[in-house]
Design a protein around this motif. Structure first.
Motif, mmCIF file in Angstrom:
data_model
loop_
_atom_site.group_PDB
_atom_site.id
_atom_site.type_symbol
_atom_site.label_atom_id
_atom_site.label_comp_id
_atom_site.label_asym_id
_atom_site.label_seq_id
_atom_site.Cartn_x
_atom_site.Cartn_y
_atom_site.Cartn_z
ATOM 1 N N PHE A 116 0.877 -1.102 0.056
ATOM 2 C CA PHE A 116 -0.089 -0.028 0.109
ATOM 3 C C PHE A 116 0.605 1.077 -0.341
ATOM 4 O O PHE A 116 0.793 2.406 -0.609
ATOM 5 N N CYS A 119 2.619 1.712 -3.316
ATOM 6 C CA CYS A 119 1.885 2.090 -4.517
ATOM 7 C C CYS A 119 1.791 3.626 -4.426
ATOM 8 O O CYS A 119 1.283 4.024 -5.458
ATOM 9 N N LYS A 120 1.345 4.126 -2.888
ATOM 10 C CA LYS A 120 1.112 4.941 -2.805
ATOM 11 C C LYS A 120 2.427 6.414 -3.183
ATOM 12 O O LYS A 120 2.199 6.911 -4.172
ATOM 13 N N ILE A 143 -6.079 4.974 -2.617
ATOM 14 C CA ILE A 143 -4.619 3.557 -2.514
ATOM 15 C C ILE A 143 -6.115 2.313 -2.425
ATOM 16 O O ILE A 143 -6.331 2.808 -0.715
ATOM 17 N N THR A 160 -8.902 5.983 -7.991
ATOM 18 C CA THR A 160 -8.470 4.706 -6.739
ATOM 19 C C THR A 160 -6.923 4.142 -7.755
ATOM 20 O O THR A 160 -7.788 4.029 -9.174
ATOM 21 N N ASN A 162 -5.212 -0.128 -8.024
ATOM 22 C CA ASN A 162 -5.127 -1.325 -6.446
ATOM 23 C C ASN A 162 -3.733 -1.323 -5.980
ATOM 24 O O ASN A 162 -3.136 -1.292 -6.844
ATOM 25 N N TYR A 163 -3.516 -1.198 -4.983
ATOM 26 C CA TYR A 163 -2.258 -0.925 -4.423
ATOM 27 C C TYR A 163 -1.112 -2.835 -5.052
ATOM 28 O O TYR A 163 -0.202 -2.395 -5.009
#
Length: 220
Positions: A116, A119-120, A143, A160, A162-163
């Motif tokens: 998470f 990804c962010k 995320i 949005t 997806n992580y």
């Protein structure tokens, strides 16, 4: 509806007859296609067409089937945990997070938090230049966890991601970013949408293929 056998697979063919001279084939679901053909086209010609494109139909059907089955869970046992993807490269679990003295449940939870955060971070770094190119600005970027979608754009410009995208190569992440940013102006997948995506990333189809081929491996 026609049924045509390719190797050991049965292909369901929904045929739409129309004016004009062109014939087109689109994939709907695994081993199911829609064929648009000129009025009066015989079943024999349609079968020949499907057989000519048989290798592509079977390959895409297999990839779509894998995507529908969703991600495949990994084994966290010390001797069988295998490798975990980060930005398209494989790493041992201990190279990503601390593993000493933790249960499988704790390892999985910590690894999810790691992805998470990654990804962010990656989305935050890479989205800026594409916002400038496309002259768009999302209202928010979040995320999330999703079993089916790599990204989404709502009607009010909220994006949005997806992580699990953190597991993909950077250029594939860029494709999903571009895809969702383009939805700010084009909410459906019409020709204008794909032209806009292609203007920024002409080889976007190779990135789609990567996600279809490797989606099941991009998991915890």
């Amino acid at each position: 509806m026609l049924t045509i056998k390719l190797n050991e697979h049965i292909i369901q063919c929904y045929v739409v007859y129309r004016k004009g001279k062109k014939v087109s084939i689109t994939m709907d679901l695994p081993y199911m296609v829609t064929i648009k053909a000129p009025n009066g086209t015989s079943d024999e010609i349609i079968q020949q067409l499907v057989e000519q494109h048989g290798e592509i139909i079977l390959k895409k059907s297999a990839l779509m089937q894998q995507a529908l089955e969703g991600p495949q869970a990994k084994d966290y046992e010390e001797e069988g945990s295998g490798k975990f993807l980060l930005l398209g490269k494989e790493y041992a679990l201990h190279e990503l997070i601390k593993v000493d003295g933790l249960s499988e449940e704790e390892l999985r939870a910590n690894l999810k938090k790691f992805y998470f955060a990654e990804c962010k971070r990656v989305i935050g770094v890479r989205i800026g230049p594409y916002q400038q190119q496309l002259k768009v600005k999302p209202k928010s970027i979040d995320i999330v966890e999703s079993p089916t979608k790599w990204g989404s754009c709502s009607w009010d410009k909220k994006l949005t991601f997806n992580y699990r995208l953190a597991m993909a190569p950077p250029e594939v992440i860029d494709y999903v970013i571009i895809h969702e940013l383009c939805h700010i102006h084009h909410m459906n997948h019409d020709r204008s949408f794909w032209r806009r995506v292609g203007s920024i990333m002409p080889d976007y189809k190779t990135k789609e293929d990567y996600l279809m081929r490797n989606g099941r491996a991009m998991t915890l």
